[in-house]
Each structure stands twice: as structure tokens, then as C-alpha cells.
Design a protein around this motif. Structure first.
Motif, PDB file in Angstrom:
ATOM      1  N   ALA A  10       0.934  -1.257  -0.024  1.00  0.00           N
ATOM      2  CA  ALA A  10       0.083  -0.097  -0.051  1.00  0.00           C
ATOM      3  C   ALA A  10       0.949   1.095   0.073  1.00  0.00           C
ATOM      4  N   PHE A  11       2.022   1.397   0.955  1.00  0.00           N
ATOM      5  CA  PHE A  11       2.807   2.423   0.837  1.00  0.00           C
ATOM      6  C   PHE A  11       3.669   2.834  -0.370  1.00  0.00           C
ATOM      7  N   ARG A  12       4.040   1.534  -1.087  1.00  0.00           N
ATOM      8  CA  ARG A  12       4.689   1.686  -2.341  1.00  0.00           C
ATOM      9  C   ARG A  12       3.738   2.295  -3.313  1.00  0.00           C
ATOM     10  N   SER A  13       2.620   1.821  -3.402  1.00  0.00           N
ATOM     11  CA  SER A  13       1.395   2.460  -4.255  1.00  0.00           C
ATOM     12  C   SER A  13       1.345   3.769  -3.998  1.00  0.00           C
ATOM     13  N   ILE A  14       1.233   4.363  -2.825  1.00  0.00           N
ATOM     14  CA  ILE A  14       1.129   6.007  -2.346  1.00  0.00           C
ATOM     15  C   ILE A  14       2.458   6.518  -2.721  1.00  0.00           C
ATOM     16  N   GLY A  15       3.432   6.021  -2.588  1.00  0.00           N
ATOM     17  CA  GLY A  15       4.802   6.693  -2.851  1.00  0.00           C
ATOM     18  C   GLY A  15       5.211   6.613  -4.200  1.00  0.00           C
ATOM     19  N   HIS A  16       4.456   5.925  -4.954  1.00  0.00           N
ATOM     20  CA  HIS A  16       4.743   5.883  -6.534  1.00  0.00           C
ATOM     21  C   HIS A  16       4.462   7.618  -7.059  1.00  0.00           C
ATOM     22  N   HIS A  17       3.381   8.150  -6.435  1.00  0.00           N
ATOM     23  CA  HIS A  17       2.873   9.437  -6.905  1.00  0.00           C
ATOM     24  C   HIS A  17       3.493  10.592  -6.086  1.00  0.00           C
ATOM     25  N   LEU A  18       4.560  10.097  -5.261  1.00  0.00           N
ATOM     26  CA  LEU A  18       5.302  11.356  -4.487  1.00  0.00           C
ATOM     27  C   LEU A  18       6.438  11.890  -4.937  1.00  0.00           C
ATOM     28  N   ASN A  19       6.857  13.039  -4.597  1.00  0.00           N
ATOM     29  CA  ASN A  19       8.064  13.752  -5.225  1.00  0.00           C
ATOM     30  C   ASN A  19       9.065  13.501  -3.914  1.00  0.00           C
ATOM     31  N   PRO A  20      10.322  13.703  -4.280  1.00  0.00           N
ATOM     32  CA  PRO A  20      11.204  13.492  -3.172  1.00  0.00           C
ATOM     33  C   PRO A  20      11.233  14.932  -2.424  1.00  0.00           C
ATOM     34  N   VAL A  21      11.466  14.758  -1.352  1.00  0.00           N
ATOM     35  CA  VAL A  21      11.314  15.823  -0.314  1.00  0.00           C
ATOM     36  C   VAL A  21      12.701  16.176   0.284  1.00  0.00           C
ATOM     37  N   VAL A  22      13.459  15.199   0.415  1.00  0.00           N
ATOM     38  CA  VAL A  22      14.974  15.301   0.819  1.00  0.00           C
ATOM     39  C   VAL A  22      15.798  14.742   0.022  1.00  0.00           C
ATOM     40  N   THR A  23      16.778  15.317  -0.470  1.00  0.00           N
ATOM     41  CA  THR A  23      17.968  15.002  -1.167  1.00  0.00           C
ATOM     42  C   THR A  23      19.187  15.002  -0.487  1.00  0.00           C
ATOM     43  N   VAL A  24      19.931  13.789  -0.662  1.00  0.00           N
ATOM     44  CA  VAL A  24      21.210  13.718   0.155  1.00  0.00           C
ATOM     45  C   VAL A  24      22.072  13.455  -1.205  1.00  0.00           C
ATOM     46  N   SER A  25      23.124  14.575  -0.821  1.00  0.00           N
ATOM     47  CA  SER A  25      24.144  14.506  -1.912  1.00  0.00           C
ATOM     48  C   SER A  25      25.582  13.769  -1.263  1.00  0.00           C
ATOM     49  N   GLU A  26      26.744  14.059  -2.006  1.00  0.00           N
ATOM     50  CA  GLU A  26      27.916  13.222  -1.815  1.00  0.00           C
ATOM     51  C   GLU A  26      28.462  13.887  -0.353  1.00  0.00           C
ATOM     52  N   ASN A  27      27.857  15.203   0.024  1.00  0.00           N
ATOM     53  CA  ASN A  27      28.368  15.712   1.261  1.00  0.00           C
ATOM     54  C   ASN A  27      28.063  15.013   2.419  1.00  0.00           C
ATOM     55  N   GLY A  28      26.892  13.885   2.429  1.00  0.00           N
ATOM     56  CA  GLY A  28      26.658  12.890   3.551  1.00  0.00           C
ATOM     57  C   GLY A  28      25.631  13.462   4.450  1.00  0.00           C
ATOM     58  N   VAL A  29      25.576  12.894   5.480  1.00  0.00           N
ATOM     59  CA  VAL A  29      24.674  13.222   6.564  1.00  0.00           C
ATOM     60  C   VAL A  29      25.063  14.309   7.372  1.00  0.00           C
ATOM     61  N   SER A  30      24.408  15.177   7.522  1.00  0.00           N
ATOM     62  CA  SER A  30      24.840  16.242   8.409  1.00  0.00           C
ATOM     63  C   SER A  30      23.355  16.606   9.349  1.00  0.00           C
ATOM     64  N   GLU A  31      23.865  17.249  10.636  1.00  0.00           N
ATOM     65  CA  GLU A  31      22.660  17.589  11.299  1.00  0.00           C
ATOM     66  C   GLU A  31      21.488  18.506  10.643  1.00  0.00           C
TER      67      GLU A  31
END
Length: 108
Positions: A10-31
Motif C-alpha cells: 500500500a505504501f509503495r502504491s502511495i509512494g509512486h505518486h510522491l516527489n522527493p522531499v529530501v535530497t542527500v548529496s555526496e556531502n553525506g549526513v549532516s545535522e
């Protein structure tokens, strides 16, 4: 709490229509990244994350770190996109992707 296969579907079905809200770059995980991820999960419960990282192994490691740090569950990954879920008992129904699309499940 682990998601059942039916919930994941069910979540995959919903997720199919979503746009990414967070982008992670090569900089890695920051606060700031973790704060934004947490805010997005609190607001929407189910979010799409874009991992703008070239190396597959680096993407997997980064995703594992994000999931662990945010207490979210990984629903699905496809290429550079990941679908994450974290339940919020006090979620705003107008913001929650789960509530907004619960009767959707791929049907128009």
C-alpha cells in the motif's frame, strides 16, 4: 514495529505518486539533513528521499545511516530513490501522505 507485506504494498502504491522531499548529496549526513528528514517524516509519515550519490555501495551505506538515525523504516528503494516511513501518532491528517492517499491505492 515492522511493516507487513500488505502495508508495504500500500505504501509503495502511495509512494509512486510522491516527489522527493529530501535530497542527500555526496556531502553525506549532516545535522541539518537529519533535522529536515525528521521534520518531513513527522509531517508526512511516508516520504521519498533522493540519494544523489554515484556509487551504489555508498548509496546503500548512506541509506542505512539515514534509516538508523531517523528511526524510520525502509519501504522500498529503486535506483537513487528511497521510500521511508515513520509513524506519527499526532500527525496532521492534511499533511500525512498516508491519510491523504489511504483510499487511493493505485485506483483513480
Amino acid at each position: 514495529m515492522s511493516l507487513s507485506q500488505a502495508q508495504k504494498k500500500a505504501f509503495r502504491s502511495i509512494g509512486h505518486h510522491l516527489n522527493p522531499v529530501v535530497t542527500v548529496s555526496e556531502n553525506g549526513v549532516s545535522e541539518n539533513l537529519l533535522a529536515e528528514l525528521s521534520r518531513a517524516l513527522n509531517d508526512h509519515e511516508l516520504i521519498k528521499v533522493k540519494l544523489a550519490i554515484t556509487e551504489r555501495d555508498d548509496r546503500v551505506a548512506m541509506l542505512n545511516e539515514l534509516v538508523a538515525d531517523s528511526n524510520a523504516e525502509l519501504v522500498q528503494t529503486i535506483g537513487k530513490m528511497a521510500l521511508l516511513y515513520r509513524h506519527n501518532p499526532k500527525v496532521n491528517p492534511k499533511l500525512s501522505n498516508i491519510t491523504r492517499f489511504e483510499n487511493h491505492h493505485g485506483r483513480h
